[in-house]
Design an enzyme around this catalytic site. Sequence first.
Site, mmCIF file in Angstrom:
data_model
loop_
_atom_site.group_PDB
_atom_site.id
_atom_site.type_symbol
_atom_site.label_atom_id
_atom_site.label_comp_id
_atom_site.label_asym_id
_atom_site.label_seq_id
_atom_site.Cartn_x
_atom_site.Cartn_y
_atom_site.Cartn_z
ATOM 1 N N TYR A 2 0.844 -1.204 0.000
ATOM 2 C CA TYR A 2 0.000 0.000 0.000
ATOM 3 C C TYR A 2 0.874 1.248 0.000
ATOM 4 O O TYR A 2 1.854 1.318 0.731
ATOM 5 C CB TYR A 2 -0.907 0.027 1.241
ATOM 6 C CG TYR A 2 -2.357 -0.145 0.854
ATOM 7 C CD1 TYR A 2 -3.011 0.845 0.119
ATOM 8 C CD2 TYR A 2 -3.057 -1.296 1.177
ATOM 9 C CE1 TYR A 2 -4.322 0.678 -0.277
ATOM 10 C CE2 TYR A 2 -4.374 -1.465 0.779
ATOM 11 C CZ TYR A 2 -4.999 -0.470 0.050
ATOM 12 O OH TYR A 2 -6.286 -0.628 -0.338
ATOM 13 N N GLU B 15 -0.587 4.821 -0.611
ATOM 14 C CA GLU B 15 -1.418 6.009 -0.899
ATOM 15 C C GLU B 15 -0.581 7.279 -0.783
ATOM 16 O O GLU B 15 0.227 7.422 0.136
ATOM 17 C CB GLU B 15 -2.584 6.082 0.081
ATOM 18 C CG GLU B 15 -3.679 5.091 -0.258
ATOM 19 C CD GLU B 15 -4.765 5.050 0.801
ATOM 20 O OE1 GLU B 15 -4.621 5.713 1.846
ATOM 21 O OE2 GLU B 15 -5.767 4.344 0.564
ATOM 22 N N ASP C 239 -6.434 12.739 -25.465
ATOM 23 C CA ASP C 239 -6.418 11.363 -24.976
ATOM 24 C C ASP C 239 -5.739 10.539 -26.063
ATOM 25 O O ASP C 239 -6.352 10.171 -27.058
ATOM 26 C CB ASP C 239 -7.864 10.900 -24.725
ATOM 27 C CG ASP C 239 -7.932 9.422 -24.338
ATOM 28 O OD1 ASP C 239 -6.897 8.744 -24.387
ATOM 29 O OD2 ASP C 239 -9.045 8.961 -24.001
ATOM 30 N N THR D 246 -3.793 5.428 -22.048
ATOM 31 C CA THR D 246 -3.689 4.085 -21.490
ATOM 32 C C THR D 246 -2.257 3.649 -21.769
ATOM 33 O O THR D 246 -1.542 4.280 -22.538
ATOM 34 C CB THR D 246 -4.645 3.093 -22.179
ATOM 35 O OG1 THR D 246 -4.410 3.144 -23.585
ATOM 36 C CG2 THR D 246 -6.094 3.417 -21.902
ATOM 37 N N LYS E 200 -1.953 -0.252 -25.054
ATOM 38 C CA LYS E 200 -2.312 -0.375 -26.471
ATOM 39 C C LYS E 200 -1.025 -0.324 -27.307
ATOM 40 O O LYS E 200 -0.172 -1.180 -27.115
ATOM 41 C CB LYS E 200 -3.324 0.706 -26.835
ATOM 42 C CG LYS E 200 -4.612 0.589 -26.007
ATOM 43 C CD LYS E 200 -5.645 1.573 -26.465
ATOM 44 C CE LYS E 200 -6.995 1.289 -25.902
ATOM 45 N NZ LYS E 200 -7.389 1.928 -24.683
ATOM 46 N N ARG F 114 -1.682 -3.077 -18.382
ATOM 47 C CA ARG F 114 -2.931 -2.298 -18.372
ATOM 48 C C ARG F 114 -2.804 -1.197 -17.329
ATOM 49 O O ARG F 114 -2.571 -1.487 -16.158
ATOM 50 C CB ARG F 114 -4.126 -3.168 -17.970
ATOM 51 C CG ARG F 114 -4.390 -4.365 -18.799
ATOM 52 C CD ARG F 114 -5.813 -4.841 -18.601
ATOM 53 N NE ARG F 114 -6.673 -4.104 -19.504
ATOM 54 C CZ ARG F 114 -6.753 -4.353 -20.800
ATOM 55 N NH1 ARG F 114 -6.039 -5.289 -21.353
ATOM 56 N NH2 ARG F 114 -7.556 -3.648 -21.565
HETATM 57 N N1 PLP Z 1 -9.459 6.494 -24.254
HETATM 58 C C1 PLP Z 1 -9.451 5.945 -25.474
HETATM 59 C C2 PLP Z 1 -9.232 6.833 -26.662
HETATM 60 C C3 PLP Z 1 -9.669 4.580 -25.631
HETATM 61 O O1 PLP Z 1 -9.712 4.057 -26.852
HETATM 62 C C4 PLP Z 1 -9.876 3.787 -24.479
HETATM 63 C C5 PLP Z 1 -10.121 2.345 -24.554
HETATM 64 O O2 PLP Z 1 -10.297 1.716 -25.518
HETATM 65 C C6 PLP Z 1 -9.887 4.416 -23.238
HETATM 66 C C7 PLP Z 1 -9.665 5.761 -23.151
HETATM 67 C C8 PLP Z 1 -10.243 3.676 -22.000
HETATM 68 O O3 PLP Z 1 -9.273 2.894 -21.506
HETATM 69 P P1 PLP Z 1 -9.609 1.765 -20.423
HETATM 70 O O4 PLP Z 1 -10.330 0.690 -21.168
HETATM 71 O O5 PLP Z 1 -8.245 1.392 -19.970
HETATM 72 O O6 PLP Z 1 -10.437 2.380 -19.361
#
Ligand code: PLP
Length: 433
Positions: free
Chosen positions: A51, A53, A206, A232, A235, A241
């Site tokens: 842990y 935090e 994002d 993320t 990918k 993950r």
């Molecule tokens: N943002 C985008 C552009 C995504 O394509 C994805 C998932 O496919 C996410 C966020 C979300 O990620 P997670 O599935 O890890 O929550």
Amino acid sequence: DHGLSEADPEVRAIINKEKERQFKSLELIASENFTSRAVMEAVGSCLTNKYSEGLPGKRYYGGNEYIDELEILCQMRALAAFHLDENKWGVNVQPLSGSPANFEVYTAILNPHDRIMGLDLPHGGHLSHGFMTAKRRVSGTSIYFESMPYRLDESTGLVDYDMLEKTATLFRPKLIICGASAYPRDFDYPRMRKIADAVGAFLMMDMAHISGLVAASVVADPFEYCDIVTTTTHKSLRGPRGGMIFFKKDPVLGVDLESAINNAVFPGLQGGPHNHTIGGLAVCLQHAQSPEFKAYQNQVVSNCRALARRLVELGYALVSGGSDNHLVLVDLRPLGIDGARVEKILDMASITLNKNSVPGDKSALVPGGIRIGSPAMTTRGFTEKEFTAIADFIHEGVQITIEAKGLASGSKVQEFLKFVSSPDFPLRDKVSN
Ligand code: PLP
């Protein structure tokens, strides 16, 4: 203390089956990849027991000497992997995944019911960018904030920046989000920045899908124009993950992003960090700075172009006509079939991809397209030659789907899926070969 095979053969057997499935199939889901053994070793390590935090040096638990060292190393590697100056950019590596990372940003910089604009889900955006339908606020983002999605120009398949600008001028969002789950082109960051500045909005990218490509500089760099960048880590980046949030260190629109974002992650929305994930992420981010990683990302893009080229030769309509990144979006509607049927038939032939809506679709349940990505099979060593062959396999699957649709004529998707799954589906041999 026993290993998994002895302690729990049932779970071991399921993992073995999944491993076999992953290695036997052609994995073409654009958001998936095969991470390295080194990353998996870190993820499966004793780091999961701790842990911690808080942030390095400011923890709510003792015993965090090594965890602090690890998290600082991970942060430094994250900034280096994306070529960022540590005096100008900071990063939080604790987000549990992409959706939590995005919600943490919203929590940090918005008040409840503030306005946001992201790319609409049926046009390639992600749920967490504020998806809602006429009947329902589907995503938590649209429940807690007022969402007005922007869309693609259906004739070009590109983001309709003119319409976005007009809508933003009227709607006056506090946050504009770039980034997508199914968009084969780069975003025009200078244009998005201009629109955000004109209405006094934060600009966030994002980059979940393309973060590996960004690290390798094979697509445009969102950091030059955006205030905040989320991602993320599993990918195209090929890590465990997880999620990350990058933020400018200087205040933006009067907000100290560093403290607002760090507080939104913890204690705002999360508890203890997943230190095993942070360990795996540190491993991935070191690899992301290597020449091999750059070569891999170049190959991801070349493979995707080879796939797109062959599909166009075979007569397919691609959204936006092609691809600049790791994915293509095929519009199947001119063939009179849909993505759900093709996904099922290809699945039977161990080709894994996903149905996807394409601009102009009437139904999200039976979308008119498929999304095909190149990162996973590029990790497995595929080059342009194999991706050209993949286009031919997909073509065969589409032909079989058209034939099968004739055999199950008039049936709805669910009936069709039942029909092709039954043992006496007449084209079964053709599919499983
Ligand atoms: N943002 C985008 C552009 C995504 O394509 C994805 C998932 O496919 C996410 C966020 C979300 O990620 P997670 O599935 O890890 O929550």
